[in-house]
Scaffold this motif. Structure first.
Motif, PDB file in Angstrom:
ATOM      1  N   UNK A 291       0.867  -1.177   0.000  1.00 38.98           N
ATOM      2  CA  UNK A 291       0.000   0.000   0.000  1.00 38.98           C
ATOM      3  C   UNK A 291       0.901   1.224   0.000  1.00 38.98           C
ATOM      4  N   UNK A 292       1.413   1.577  -1.147  1.00 41.18           N
ATOM      5  CA  UNK A 292       2.403   2.640  -1.236  1.00 41.18           C
ATOM      6  C   UNK A 292       1.783   4.006  -0.985  1.00 41.18           C
ATOM      7  N   UNK A 293       2.425   4.790  -0.133  1.00 45.43           N
ATOM      8  CA  UNK A 293       2.051   6.189   0.052  1.00 45.43           C
ATOM      9  C   UNK A 293       2.966   7.018  -0.846  1.00 45.43           C
ATOM     10  N   UNK A 294       2.384   7.617  -1.869  1.00 42.79           N
ATOM     11  CA  UNK A 294       3.168   8.359  -2.850  1.00 42.79           C
ATOM     12  C   UNK A 294       3.606   9.715  -2.295  1.00 42.79           C
ATOM     13  N   UNK A 295       4.813  10.114  -2.652  1.00 37.94           N
ATOM     14  CA  UNK A 295       5.332  11.423  -2.288  1.00 37.94           C
ATOM     15  C   UNK A 295       5.189  12.369  -3.473  1.00 37.94           C
ATOM     16  N   UNK A 296       4.831  13.594  -3.176  1.00 36.03           N
ATOM     17  CA  UNK A 296       4.690  14.561  -4.251  1.00 36.03           C
ATOM     18  C   UNK A 296       6.055  14.875  -4.841  1.00 36.03           C
ATOM     19  N   UNK A 297       6.215  14.796  -6.172  1.00 36.11           N
ATOM     20  CA  UNK A 297       7.527  15.059  -6.769  1.00 36.11           C
ATOM     21  C   UNK A 297       7.934  16.514  -6.640  1.00 36.11           C
TER      22      UNK A 297
ATOM     23  N   UNK B  26       4.224   7.688 -17.388  1.00 36.24           N
ATOM     24  CA  UNK B  26       4.517   9.108 -17.229  1.00 36.24           C
ATOM     25  C   UNK B  26       5.061   9.342 -15.830  1.00 36.24           C
ATOM     26  N   UNK B  27       6.071  10.180 -15.719  1.00 34.95           N
ATOM     27  CA  UNK B  27       6.605  10.539 -14.418  1.00 34.95           C
ATOM     28  C   UNK B  27       7.046  11.984 -14.401  1.00 34.95           C
ATOM     29  N   UNK B  28       7.409  12.478 -13.247  1.00 36.36           N
ATOM     30  CA  UNK B  28       7.938  13.837 -13.121  1.00 36.36           C
ATOM     31  C   UNK B  28       9.364  13.879 -13.645  1.00 36.36           C
ATOM     32  N   UNK B  29       9.733  15.027 -14.218  1.00 38.02           N
ATOM     33  CA  UNK B  29      11.113  15.187 -14.673  1.00 38.02           C
ATOM     34  C   UNK B  29      12.094  15.117 -13.499  1.00 38.02           C
ATOM     35  N   UNK B  30      11.582  15.303 -12.283  1.00 42.86           N
ATOM     36  CA  UNK B  30      12.455  15.266 -11.101  1.00 42.86           C
ATOM     37  C   UNK B  30      12.706  13.857 -10.600  1.00 42.86           C
ATOM     38  N   UNK B  31      11.952  12.888 -11.138  1.00 45.06           N
ATOM     39  CA  UNK B  31      12.082  11.507 -10.668  1.00 45.06           C
ATOM     40  C   UNK B  31      12.658  10.650 -11.779  1.00 45.06           C
ATOM     41  N   UNK B  32      13.885  10.229 -11.659  1.00 45.75           N
ATOM     42  CA  UNK B  32      14.539   9.401 -12.675  1.00 45.75           C
ATOM     43  C   UNK B  32      14.619   7.950 -12.192  1.00 45.75           C
ATOM     44  N   UNK B  33      14.450   6.961 -13.120  1.00 47.83           N
ATOM     45  CA  UNK B  33      14.540   5.553 -12.725  1.00 47.83           C
ATOM     46  C   UNK B  33      15.981   5.190 -12.364  1.00 47.83           C
TER      47      UNK B  33
END
Length: 505
Positions: free
Chosen positions: A69-75, A498-505
């Motif tokens: 149950x992941x709690x997502x963090x705002x990017x 789709x992801x935020x530009x601030x979040x890289x794999x």
């Protein structure tokens, strides 16, 4: 059935170009375009400072054997970019391939494809052959669960062979990080209907289902239920049913609820078969199989699904089309409140279909004390709708979130005590948005803005596609690969991330 891993192999060159080069090339183009009126796959102001924190309060700690149950963090940035693409450019007109199940981790996007579960690295532009790993099963996938454990494992059902009449009677527990098959077992089959005789073929077999709850993989097969230990694959317990009732589907997550379907012995002629059906659900101790409580749904129910096991909520249809009520239950399985969806006022989808997944209700989100649904589309000057909360104790409506003109808002899932929702623009000028909605304050916080290429537009609606939000990204996946039509466009999108530009794999 070990995975065929090629972790170091680069993506094969093709018309689309090398994977990472294509993604970065697209980003370079849209960064320029976004400075004007908009851009393909990237929108936003690049800053998260002026929108409020929107930070979800953490839930209780989870272990590796719990259902995730992941709690997502705002990017850090609200600029959205393409984080992953899986597409084909060589499908033939009329070609059809089943693609059941989609799961994501921080590094891998995994998709069921016919008899294979394939894992792709996030951050790539992938085609068949670009898998980080793939696990080929003994036959086509015939069941799956949307649930994933804290250590990134899930379960699928598969047929014993490729033969058309092969039974769906095997379960595999897979590691999504590397494709490793942790264990696999076969399980019993029963003939369709109340008989527990051996069926003649898969066409006359009761449909099995699989789900996950703490430490346990659970399979229902019509004639009963069997549970396996996650780590060792050993049988923990099994039950059988008697008479005219069958175990037809299990819902997992925080708790385990099994759906029982009973056929009336009354032979009085009826207009349709379902008028003889009744439904029960029971919560079961995953360690022992002991029933903790049982609830009998009212007569006249056409379908019953379980969008949440804790708190327990069942979704029922007593009309011709679509869900008509949500029913909340207390800790002893007793009726708590009925949440009426009105006369086509509110909409919720639950799917079991060819794959018996009774807890897959992609546009119903249930929190600690509320359930969230969307309204019917409003067709006045511009298309719009809203998301509404229902109090589980009273059935009354609570917080309302409007989509705004020219857009539709879809609830996706809870993230702690926040509701994650998708706003889809109807004009391809305004961006789409992944947002967090606060049920207590009514405040909306954007995670990131994005657009999609027109070829992938059909992937984005949650009521007909798989949508997964995980580790700061949103993935849209087709449930089947269908060859191009008469327009001659051979490029078929299967998954878009789709992801935020601030979040890289």
């Amino acid at each position: 059935m070990q995975p065929e891993a090629n972790p170091s192999a680069p993506p094969a060159p093709r018309g689309k170009g090398t994977a990472r080069k294509v993604l970065m090339g697209v980003l370079a183009v849209v960064l320029v375009a976004a400075l004007g009126t908009g851009g393909w796959l990237l929108w936003g102001d690049g800053s998260a400072d002026d929108h409020g924190s929107g930070t979800a309060r953490p839930t209780q700690a989870q272990g590796r054997l719990d259902v995730r149950e992941t709690v997502e963090k705002r990017p850090a940035s609200t600029l959205g970019e393409m984080a992953f693409r899986f597409s084909l450019d060589d499908m033939k007109p009329g070609e059809h391939n089943e693609m059941p199940g989609m799961w994501a981790t921080d590094k891998i996007l995994a998709k069921g494809i016919k008899r294979t579960v394939a894992g792709f690295r996030i951050g790539t532009d992938a085609d068949v052959g670009d898998e980080a790993w793939k696990t080929r099963l003994g036959g086509p996938i015939c069941g799956y669960t949307r649930h994933v454990t804290g250590d990134n494992r899930t379960a699928v059902l598969f047929r014993e062979s490729d033969q058309e009449d092969a039974y769906c009677n095997h379960v595999a527990f897979l590691d999504l990080d590397d494709g490793h098959q942790v264990w696999a077992h076969d399980f019993p089959v029963s003939a369709a209907g109340p008989s527990q005789d051996t069926p003649d073929s898969a066409d006359t077999q009761d449909r099995p289902s699989v789900t996950l709850t703490h430490g346990t993989v659970v399979v229902t097969w019509g004639g009963g239920t069997v549970a396996y230990d996650m780590d060792r694959g050993t049988k923990r317990w099994n039950t059988t049913v008697a008479g005219r009732c069958q175990d037809m589907g299990a819902a997992g997550g925080r708790a385990l609820v099994i759906r029982e379907q009973c056929l009336s012995a009354d032979e009085t002629p009826v207009d349709v078969y379902w008028q003889r059906n009744t439904f029960k659900v029971r919560e079961v101790d995953p360690a022992t199989g002991r029933a903790l409580w049982s609830y009998s749904a009212p007569k006249g129910i056409r379908t019953l699904s379980v969008p949440s096991t804790d708190p327990a909520v069942v979704a029922v249809s007593s009309g011709e089309i679509g869900l008509t009520e949500l029913i909340s239950l207390d800790g002893e399985g007793k009726h708590r409140a009925t949440l009426s969806l009105g006369n086509d006022t509110y909409v919720g989808e639950c799917f079991d279909g060819d794959y018996l997944v009774i807890d897959y209700c992609p546009t119903i989100a249930v929190g600690a004390d509320q359930a969230f649904l969307r309204s019917e589309d409003q067709q006045e000057k511009q298309i719009s709708n809203w998301v509404i909360g229902f109090d589980l104790a009273t059935g009354n409506t609570t917080t309302k979130f409007d989509s705004g003109p020219g857009a539709l808002l879809y609830p996706l899932r809870m993230s702690g005590d926040q509701l994650l929702a998708l706003r889809l623009s109807n004009d391809h000028v305004a961006p789409n948005t992944l947002v967090s909605l606060d049920p207590r304050t009514g405040k909306e916080t954007p995670y990131f803005y994005f657009d999609v290429p027109i070829e992938a537009d059909t992937l984005t609606t949650p009521d007909v596609n798989d949508v997964v939000v995980q580790n700061g990204r949103i993935f849209f996946g087709a449930r089947a690969a269908i060859g191009p039509g008469a327009d001659g466009n051979k490029w078929v999108y299967l998954v878009l991330g789709i992801g935020s530009v601030a979040e890289k794999p």
